[in-house]
Structures are given as structure tokens and as C-alpha cells.
Design an enzyme around this catalytic site. Structure first.
Site, PDB file in Angstrom:
ATOM      1  N   LYS A  79      -7.545 -16.458  19.677  1.00 51.58           N
ATOM      2  CA  LYS A  79      -7.590 -16.373  18.596  1.00 51.58           C
ATOM      3  C   LYS A  79      -6.611 -17.359  18.309  1.00 51.58           C
ATOM      4  CE  LYS A  79      -6.726 -12.298  15.985  1.00 51.58           C
ATOM      5  NZ  LYS A  79      -6.422 -11.030  15.744  1.00 51.58           N
ATOM      6  N   SER A 154      -9.804  -7.554  13.699  1.00 49.09           N
ATOM      7  CA  SER A 154      -9.562  -8.830  13.476  1.00 49.09           C
ATOM      8  C   SER A 154      -9.885  -9.939  14.771  1.00 49.09           C
ATOM      9  CB  SER A 154      -8.113  -9.450  12.329  1.00 49.09           C
ATOM     10  OG  SER A 154      -7.385  -8.782  13.826  1.00 49.09           O
ATOM     11  N   SER A 178      -7.240  -3.510  16.409  1.00 51.78           N
ATOM     12  CA  SER A 178      -8.020  -5.023  16.370  1.00 51.78           C
ATOM     13  C   SER A 178      -8.406  -5.676  17.450  1.00 51.78           C
ATOM     14  CB  SER A 178      -7.035  -6.515  15.364  1.00 51.78           C
ATOM     15  OG  SER A 178      -6.923  -5.991  14.732  1.00 51.78           O
TER      16      SER A 178
END
Lengths: 487, 112
Positions: A79, A154, A178
Site C-alpha cells: 500500500k 482505504s 481499511s
């Protein structure tokens, strides 16, 4: 061995050690898939192809000489919230569009140390604030199951990448859901460990008392393998916990007969989609069939977890994001009149709408006259929620319920009302407030879209949470489903 | 005592404590955020809704409850020996800076 991409991370690590294929072949196949998918999914912000191929050649030499570590030659993606020396780290924001971190995050360094190869950095909601990946400065990510739908957020890029088999494993971060929410919406396995289990050093801060790094993979066994290499004490993170990391892989096969499962009555309410509920109830029957004992439990204060979160997380965010001042790094406006103008315009231009909304919410709840009414009150209710969990774990080993109220929703459907968006995390936030480990695993399909089952355990019970998920995956095949066009 | 229906019902509630333009401008000043005139009504609406939403906390009985600042109760912040652990990397770090000269970060004039 053809179609390497359809194998699990565990199978690929094993195949490399047995020399059934090379790391160069593996990395090449995944890089080609990433390139091909990018116009459709937009799962990546940066791809590190030359560095990945060079690392693959080095990995093949290590494998040939018998000097391989647990993940030598296995490609993964990070990420874009984890700092990577030499590859830009944007956090999905214009603010950090050109930021190249001078060091690796501890998670990145540990996975590199275990031999894993970084293919690229995945797209995400700006500063990890969002539940749909629509808040990225680099454009939305699309759900591989249906490109009109969001992948969740997210960690939406990481979830889409693993679901579309663009990588066998990805890192993510989970502040209010997330990792688990996008894993559920993309039909994969997402693991958030206990707060303090995985180092936050080099993981760009959103809400420091909630943020925790974890994994997105096809299976719980893959999560165990990745987490074993990522977890552990780090003196550079002041909230890192100094307890030994168990061998999560070795613990996977422990039988779950007699496991006491608590089902949260509060989670089966009118917000829950009927087909999601059906999938979760069927999953509970599967676990009962494996010898687990299911009983109803109640956490009376849990319904207040979303309001608590939307005080605590913005408060911590407003403080953490004060560092973006346009002076030492990050976006700077053109021709500032004075220092105040430099701060205000750099931040006004560098941050997107949702980040500004949360900074202002946090600023308000921390401001003079409101601190007691909002922030302190929220921290008191957080104590009540935590006490509810501790009480529940006196009589059950794990808590199980849905990960999300509904399957994936259309892009644009919830962007007008922040509260509707915030309620996506209604089942996941509790584990963050109490710092508990939790996993989401695929448990069926509703409206032809994947549904997630959430398993939450007491602090530092990752082995049990992963073992329960693994037992479920041995008895079901939902985790093997790959979206059409990506098989 | 509480149920999710209660929380969902807030969705349809009319904000009772709507923030004014001036309040939004004041919050933006505290947060050092420049807002365009068109952004202000957007945040007026959404922040008012958020405050209404988090107002649900008022109903919780928290008398004698200790505020929880950390998810692992009992964990205290560690101290480390006071030793130099970092070396000078200012050239590397300043590669990310918008404007530097002679190893210094440049900002607009602060003192007239």
C-alpha cells in the site's frame, strides 16, 4: 507450471524453493498482469518493474545456492502508505505526489529481509481516509468483480490487486476497517493484527492510536506466512509491543472443535443486507459442523463505535497532518505572500476534500470549549466499548459476524453524504477502538458479489483468529473464486 | 439501550446545530487550510451533519468512566538510553524539500 498467478502465496514460495519455476518468471508474469490491468482497475500508483526484475535475478541466485529465506523470490505489493526508499510514497495525495522516502518502513524492510520482492505501490484513499478508494488523488480503483463498483477502502488498490491476481499478497493498513472492508468487497482475506503487533515506523500516520498494518492475501494460510515475517518488536515505534511472535503458520492446523464462538446480536440489525446475513449465517453453520459452539453475545455499547471513531480518528488526524506545512517536504503553493499564506494555500491545495473535512472535524472537537464534550467523552465511551469486548471474551474465544453491511456499491453512490460512507465501517471499527486482531474471509456471494465474514479475537490471539479462518477455508471454497477475466 | 437503528436514523435527522460560514472560516484558520468560497457551504453542511452524528455520544452514561487513550490498557511508553542513534542525513532529507539554499529550508520572510 503454467498460470503461476492463480496460485497462493504459500504455493508460490514452495514452488520457488522446489525450483519448479524461477522468480524472474514469476515477477515477469505478475508485472505483465499489472500493466494490462492498470487501465481497467487503476490499482497501482507506482510500479517498480526494473528494480523488481533485478531483485528477482538476485533471488534466483539465492535459491540456487540454497540461501533462501521464507519468502525469497515471492512478489508482493505495498500500500502506498508504507515508505519505500527510492520508490515514491504518495499516500494517495497530491501533498506527497513527488515524495521519495529516505528510508524503508519497518514492514517493508522486514518483508525485504524475508526475501519478498516489491512489484509496486498500490492505490488508496488519500491518507487512508475513505471506504471506497474514491478519495485518491490518483483516481478511483475499480472492483475486479464489476468495474462500475468500488473495491472498498482505504486499502482498495491492495485488495483489487490480490483479487485480480496481480500479486499473491499485499500490505495494507487498518484504522477503522481499511484492510477488512476492501478484502470483503473484493472477495479475499484481509488480516488486521493486534494494535502494536506490527511496527508503524515508516507507515504514514493517520490516527496513531488506531492505525495497524496487516495483510491482504487469497487465504488465511498466506496471511499467516506474511504476518509471521512482518510482525515483531520495533524499538523505533514507541507503541510496538515487545512479545515474541508465534509461528502463525505452524499454528494453523490446530483443530477448532470446542471453539466458543460469540455471535454479536448488535451486528444483525436492519442495516445488514439480507443476502449478506444469509451468507454469514451459513458460514456459522459450517463452523458448527467443524465442532465449534456458537452462542449469542451482546456488546451493548458497540453501536456507538462509529460516533466514537469519528471523534477520535479526526482528532488524531488533525494533529498528525499538521506536519504537512509546505516547508520541509510535500506540496508548496506558488508565490506565498507570507508564512501563514504558505501554510494555508499549500495545505488547501495539497489535501483533497475528505482529508480537509477530517482535519476540520478534528480541529473542532479538540478546540477550546469542545474538548471535554467531544474528545474526552469519546475516549470515555471507547473505554465502555473496550470493556464490552473484554467481558465478551470471558465466555467466548472469538466473535464472528459480517464484515460489512452490504456488498460492493457503485462508484459515486455514497460520495455526497459522508455519514452514509462512514457507516460502511460500522462492523469493523470496534476492533480498532479496542486494538483487537480481526480477519475478514470470503463466505459467499450476495447479488453476485463477494461477502466477508469477520472473526475477531482477544489481544494477541492472531494464531487463533488465523486458525479459525483457515479451518473455515479448508471446509469451503469461496476464497478460491477469481473474478471473470482474471482467472 | 443502544441499537444501530438509532445510529442509522441520524442519517435523516436535520442538523440542529448547523455551523455558520464564520465558524467554518474560523475552523479553517485554526487548521491552516485555505478554503475557496465554494468549499465553505459544502463543509458547513457536512460538518454540521457530522457533529449531529457524533452528538449520539451524549446519551451514553460515562459517569466515573476513565477515558481510554490507548488500545492496550496498562501499556506504558518506553524510555530508551539517551544515545545518538541517527547520523546527519540532511542532504538526503532535503531532496524532498520544496526550496532550500546552503543546507537551509527557505520560507517567506517572517520578521519585518
Amino acid at each position: 507450471m503454467s498460470a503461476l498467478h492463480s496460485h497462493t502465496l504459500t504455493q508460490l514460495a514452495d514452488g520457488l524453493r522446489r525450483k519448479r519455476f524461477s522468480s524472474v518468471e514469476l515477477v515477469g508474469e505478475f508485472l505483465a498482469r499489472i500493466e494490462k490491468s492498470q487501465p481497467r482497475l487503476n490499482a497501482f500508483i507506482s510500479v517498480a518493474a526494473p528494480a523488481a526484475l533485478e531483485a528477482a535475478r538476485a533471488a534466483d541466485r539465492a535459491l540456487a545456492s540454497g540461501a533462501a529465506a521464507a519468502l525469497t523470490g515471492v512478489p508482493i505489493v505495498h500500500k502506498d502508505i508504507f515508505c519505500t526508499a527510492g520508490v515514491r510514497t504518495t499516500c494517495g495525495s497530491r501533498m506527497l505526489e513527488n515524495f521519495v522516502a529516505p528510508y524503508d518502513a519497518t514492514v517493508v524492510a522486514k518483508l525485504k529481509g524475508a526475501g519478498a520482492i516489491t512489484l509496486g505501490k498500490t492505490n488508496m484513499d488519500e491518507f487512508a481516509m475513505g471506504s471506497s478508494n474514491e478519495n485518491s488523488y490518483f483516481g478511483p480503483v475499480r472492483n475486479p468483480w464489476n468495474p462500475q463498483l468500488v473495491p472498498g477502502g482505504s486499502s482498495g488498490g491492495s485488495a483489487a490487486a490480490v483479487a485480480a491476481r496481480l500479486a499473491p499478497g499485499a500490505t495494507g493498513t487498518d484504522t477503522g476497517g481499511s484492510i477488512r472492508q476492501p478484502a470483503a468487497l473484493c472477495g479475499i482475506t484481509g488480516m488486521k493484527p493486534t494494535y502494536g503487533r506490527v511496527s508503524r515506523y515508516g507507515m504514514i500516520a493517520f490516527a496513531s492510536s488506531l492505525d495497524q498494518g496487516g495483510t491482504l492475501t487469497a487465504t488465511a494460510a498466506d496471511a499467516a506466512l506474511m504476518l509471521r515475517e512482518m510482525a515483531g518488536f520495533d524499538p523505533r515505534d514507541s507503541t510496538s509491543v515487545d512479545t515474541p511472535v508465534p509461528d502463525y503458520v505452524a499454528a494453523l492446523e490446530e483443530p477448532i472443535a470446542g471453539l466458543r464462538i460469540g455471535v454479536l446480536g448488535e451486528f444483525f440489525d436492519k442495516g445488514l443486507d439480507a443476502d449478506n446475513e444469509r451468507c454469514v449465517r451459513e458460514a456459522l453453520k459450517v463452523l458448527e459442523g467443524l465442532g465449534a459452539k456458537v452462542r449469542q453475545v451482546s456488546l451493548p455499547n458497540l453501536p456507538l463505535s462509529v460516533p466514537v471513531y469519528y471523534v477520535v480518528a479526526p482528532a488524531e488526524c488533525s494533529s498528525n497532518l499538521a506536519r504537512y506545512d509546505g516547508v520541509r517536504f510535500g506540496h508548496r503553493c506558488e508565490n506565498p505572500r507570507d508564512l501563514n499564506d504558505l501554510y494555508r494555500r499549500s495545505r488547501g491545495e495539497g489535501f483533497g476534500a475528505e482529508v480537509k473535512r477530517r482535519i476540520m472535524t478534528g480541529t473542532y472537537v479538540l478546540s477550546a470549549g469542545y474538548y471535554d464534550a467531544y474528545y474526552l467523552k469519546a475516549q470515555r465511551v471507547r473505554s465502555l466499548i473496550n470493556a464490552d469486548f473484554i467481558r465478551a471474551f470471558d465466555s467466548v474465544d472469538v466473535l464472528i459476524g459480517p464484515t460489512t453491511p452490504t456488498p460492493a456499491f457503485p462508484i459515486g453512490a455514497k460520495t455526497d453524504d459522508p455519514i452514509t460512507m462512514y457507516l460502511n465501517d460500522i462492523y469493523t471499527i470496534g476492533a480498532n477502538l479496542a486494538g483487537l486482531p480481526a480477519i475478514s474471509v470470503p463466505c459467499g456471494f450476495a447479488h453476485e458479489l463477494p461477502v466477508g465474514l469477520q472473526i475477531v479475537g482477544p489481544h494477541f490471539s492472531e494464531a487463533r483468529v488465523l486458525g479459525t479462518a483457515h479451518a473455515f477455508q479448508r471446509a469451503t471454497d469461496w476464497h478460491t473464486r477469481i473474478p471473470v477475466g482474471y482467472a | 439501550m443502544y441499537d444501530f437503528g438509532l445510529v442509522f436514523s441520524v442519517l435523516h435527522a436535520i442538523p440542529t446545530m448547523a455551523l455558520t460560514r464564520e465558524q467554518i472560516a474560523s475552523i479553517a484558520t485554526l487548521a491552516r487550510l485555505d478554503l475557496t468560497p465554494s468549499e465553505i457551504p459544502v463543509y458547513q453542511d457536512s460538518l454540521s451533519r457530522i457533529l449531529e452524528f457524533i452528538g449520539a455520544l451524549e446519551r451514553a452514561d460515562t459517569a466515573d468512566v476513565t477515558p481510554m487513550a490507548h488500545p492496550l490498557p496498562g501499556l506504558t511508553q518506553r524510555l530508551r538510553p539517551d544515545l545518538v542513534t541517527e547520523t546527519d542525513h540532511h542532504e538526503l532529507y532535503q531532496q524532498n524539500a520544496p526550496l532550500t539554499a546552503a543546507g537551509l529550508y527557505l520560507v517567506p520572510k517572517v520578521i519585518e
